[in-house]
Design a protein around this motif. Structure first.
Motif, mmCIF file in Angstrom:
data_model
loop_
_atom_site.group_PDB
_atom_site.id
_atom_site.type_symbol
_atom_site.label_atom_id
_atom_site.label_comp_id
_atom_site.label_asym_id
_atom_site.label_seq_id
_atom_site.Cartn_x
_atom_site.Cartn_y
_atom_site.Cartn_z
ATOM 1 N N PRO A 1 44.593 1.980 -47.621
ATOM 2 C CA PRO A 1 45.897 1.453 -47.211
ATOM 3 C C PRO A 1 46.023 1.198 -45.721
ATOM 4 O O PRO A 1 46.910 0.452 -45.292
ATOM 5 C CB PRO A 1 46.874 2.542 -47.665
ATOM 6 C CG PRO A 1 46.056 3.787 -47.719
ATOM 7 C CD PRO A 1 44.691 3.346 -48.142
ATOM 8 N N LEU A 2 45.167 1.820 -44.914
ATOM 9 C CA LEU A 2 45.153 1.616 -43.471
ATOM 10 C C LEU A 2 43.712 1.372 -43.047
ATOM 11 O O LEU A 2 42.783 1.630 -43.813
ATOM 12 C CB LEU A 2 45.738 2.846 -42.758
ATOM 13 C CG LEU A 2 47.251 3.050 -42.936
ATOM 14 C CD1 LEU A 2 47.681 4.425 -42.445
ATOM 15 C CD2 LEU A 2 48.042 1.950 -42.224
ATOM 16 N N PRO A 3 43.465 0.881 -41.840
ATOM 17 C CA PRO A 3 42.102 0.545 -41.435
ATOM 18 C C PRO A 3 41.125 1.691 -41.661
ATOM 19 O O PRO A 3 41.406 2.830 -41.351
ATOM 20 C CB PRO A 3 42.258 0.244 -39.943
ATOM 21 C CG PRO A 3 43.664 -0.238 -39.797
ATOM 22 C CD PRO A 3 44.457 0.561 -40.784
ATOM 23 N N SER A 4 40.013 1.362 -42.212
ATOM 24 C CA SER A 4 38.903 2.265 -42.491
ATOM 25 C C SER A 4 37.999 1.571 -43.480
ATOM 26 O O SER A 4 36.870 1.231 -43.164
ATOM 27 C CB SER A 4 39.342 3.626 -43.058
ATOM 28 O OG SER A 4 38.226 4.341 -43.542
ATOM 29 N N GLY A 5 38.519 1.351 -44.695
ATOM 30 C CA GLY A 5 37.730 0.653 -45.703
ATOM 31 C C GLY A 5 36.585 1.457 -46.251
ATOM 32 O O GLY A 5 35.617 0.901 -46.770
ATOM 33 N N SER A 6 36.692 2.793 -46.156
ATOM 34 C CA SER A 6 35.627 3.633 -46.694
ATOM 35 C C SER A 6 36.217 4.914 -47.253
ATOM 36 O O SER A 6 37.356 5.286 -46.930
ATOM 37 C CB SER A 6 34.607 3.965 -45.606
ATOM 38 O OG SER A 6 35.082 5.009 -44.770
#
Length: 265
Positions: free
Chosen positions: A115-120
């Protein structure tokens, strides 16, 4: 002792915190008791929410989802339950282990929706470790028991809170938080029960175009000194500033103003 928590530590903490939460329940626990820190829920709803959240995240990670699946189960929470405290506790710990096992199997570097920047999965491991910590705090508040937490976990929990709360994207989700910004608005939080090497000081700076924070001890418009776990409960909205071991110097109104806008978790 105060090395940052890593992916494996976050996975383990999900299980450890769920186990501690489950151990706080016994056959006399009232699942219909209101949760003071989550006033819209009773205890059964809180436990159901957390257990469903574990399972929802496990599904996101297992399938390497590129968009969020429906989250009705963790949002639509009937107040009545026919389950016993023991059954609900077992279901909760089962979900925590499912999530931790799924995170470990998938690994920290897979590409998934977050839901927030990271993608992992790193995002979810840390977030769900601290989500479980704070909902365990909710349970202790409901039951009137003491909440204790390893200082390493509490430090990481506060750091994550600061990091997420200062993301520019938060203004997209919560445009009203721009009202916090203004000249001369800084807040300092200092843990009184940690050794110097913990550097347990957080400075929140609202004087620019975005909310920023640093681990540093500097003068601020308002300063709060308290034991580390009490700071965590305050900042997460689980304890009021005017009732507890909080030594507040400076502009207490700024503290209350800030707290009223930034609550989450």
């Amino acid at each position: 002792m105060y090395a940052p928590m890593d992916y494996d530590a976050h996975c383990a903490e999900i299980v450890d915190q769920a186990d501690l939460l489950a151990a706080a329940l016994d056959e006399d626990t009232s699942l219909t008791a209101a949760v003071p820190s989550c006033p819209e829920w009773n205890l059964a709803q809180l436990l159901r929410h957390l257990g469903e959240a574990h399972r929802w995240v496990a599904e996101v990670v297992r399938t390497r989802a590129t968009e969020p699946p429906p989250d009705t189960a963790l949002r639509d929470l009937p107040r009545e339950t026919t389950e016993t405290p023991a059954a609900l506790a077992a279901w909760l710990t089962e979900g925590a282990r499912l999530l931790a096992d799924t995170l470990r199997t998938t690994g920290p570097d897979a590409r998934i929706w977050t839901p927030l920047p990271s993608g992992s999965p790193r995002f979810f491991a840390r977030r769900m470790a601290h989500e479980t910590v704070m909902h365990r705090a909710d349970v202790t508040l409901t039951l009137g028991t003491d909440f204790t937490l390893d200082q390493r976990v509490a430090l990481d929990c506060l750091d994550e809170w600061m990091e997420l709360g200062s993301l520019p994207e938060m203004f997209d989700y919560h445009p009203d938080r721009r009202a916090l910004l203004g000249p001369g608005r800084t807040l300092h939080f200092h843990a009184t029960d940690t050794p110097p090497e913990a550097t347990a000081d957080w400075l929140v700076d609202l004087t620019g175009n975005t909310l920023t924070w640093h681990r540093t001890q500097k003068p601020a418009t308002v300063s709060v000194h308290a034991p580390l776990t009490d700071l965590l409960l305050l900042i997460y909205g689980r304890a009021p500033a005017d009732n507890g071991p909080y030594e507040i110097t400076g502009d207490a109104e700024l503290l209350e103003f800030w707290l009223s806008y930034v609550l989450f978790g």
